[in-house]
Motif scaffolding. Sequence first.
Motif, PDB file in Angstrom:
ATOM      1  N   ILE A 198      49.442 -16.256  52.679  1.00 32.12           N
ATOM      2  CA  ILE A 198      48.816 -15.909  53.942  1.00 32.12           C
ATOM      3  C   ILE A 198      47.704 -16.894  54.250  1.00 32.12           C
TER       4      ILE A 198
ATOM      5  N   THR B  29      44.182 -14.741  58.098  1.00 28.74           N
ATOM      6  CA  THR B  29      44.834 -13.467  57.785  1.00 28.74           C
ATOM      7  C   THR B  29      44.145 -12.779  56.619  1.00 28.74           C
ATOM      8  N   GLU B  30      43.743 -13.582  55.620  1.00 27.11           N
ATOM      9  CA  GLU B  30      42.988 -13.008  54.499  1.00 27.11           C
ATOM     10  C   GLU B  30      41.730 -12.308  54.985  1.00 27.11           C
TER      11      GLU B  30
ATOM     12  N   TYR C 258      42.632  -9.135  56.687  1.00 30.92           N
ATOM     13  CA  TYR C 258      43.047  -8.123  55.731  1.00 30.92           C
ATOM     14  C   TYR C 258      41.847  -7.489  55.025  1.00 30.92           C
TER      15      TYR C 258
ATOM     16  N   GLN D  83      48.822  -4.544  61.860  1.00 29.08           N
ATOM     17  CA  GLN D  83      48.129  -5.488  60.978  1.00 29.08           C
ATOM     18  C   GLN D  83      47.328  -4.760  59.903  1.00 29.08           C
TER      19      GLN D  83
END
Length: 292
Positions: free
Chosen positions: A19, A23-24, A27, A66
């Motif tokens: 990723i 995105t990290e 998250y 997401q």
Amino acid sequence: MDKDIQDYRIRSPQREKPISTATERAYKQAKYHFIFSGGLLPASENMILNYIADLSSAYSFNTISQRIAALSRWHHDQGFNDPTKASVVRQALVEARRICKIAAKSHLPLDFNLFDIIMDTHESSLQLSIRKSQDEQLLRMRRDKAIFSLGFWGGLRSGNLNSLMIEHISITNTGISIYRGSGQQKSILSIPPMEKHCPVQAMEQWLNASGLTTGIAFPAINRWGIIDNTKRAHINETLRRLAKQAEVNIDFTSNSLRAGFAEWAYSQGWSFMDIMNHVGWTPALAKLKYAR
């Protein structure tokens, strides 16, 4: 126990699709949002369901998707069973997608205060008709009162009210019981006597006045006050007529009754599962759709 995602990625080069940094970051934010919203990690299926329900009232489906993906990733990375893969959670996500698409044009829940106003106005009109001996109106008014009060307190929609048969109803001094479904889906909706706008009293008065003992619970009634027990009442038209009578300017349907009851119950401390069981949902999507 929680590991840094970046460190874990370095030690696990076999991951097929690493990723991105963005995105990290998203998250991590999703993980902390879940915790700050009252969730615990590792999470249970019910925690995930509650989280989806809360998100669905304020976020787009892309955001919901997401954040659930982030929770799925966390459970996978930490070696726990992934609750987001449960069938009930996947079904909740399907429902959330549908709800997000129609949210802009969905009918508003009927606030309990408006329910109170509509019922008080209708009761005043009913008592006036009694004093004037307007028998051709009384039967319809008693039926409409029963529809409205039972629909709200039972969290019933027009389809439920229209399909209701007198044989499905049992009235005792402890309340009213409605037998619904069949086979493994069979259940009983129990409503106790209420202090105000009591559906038990309303149903008893309607059935006594109509003389009906079998068949359609809410049949059509013509302009002369004659029951046609081969046809069903137009539930949504009835609800709109009562709202107009009370000068309540809200375009609602019987879905608004169910949503209004769910919000009232939620405000009274009912759990999401209690609402589900009362209204009769399986799987547990009551709060997702109605308790906003």
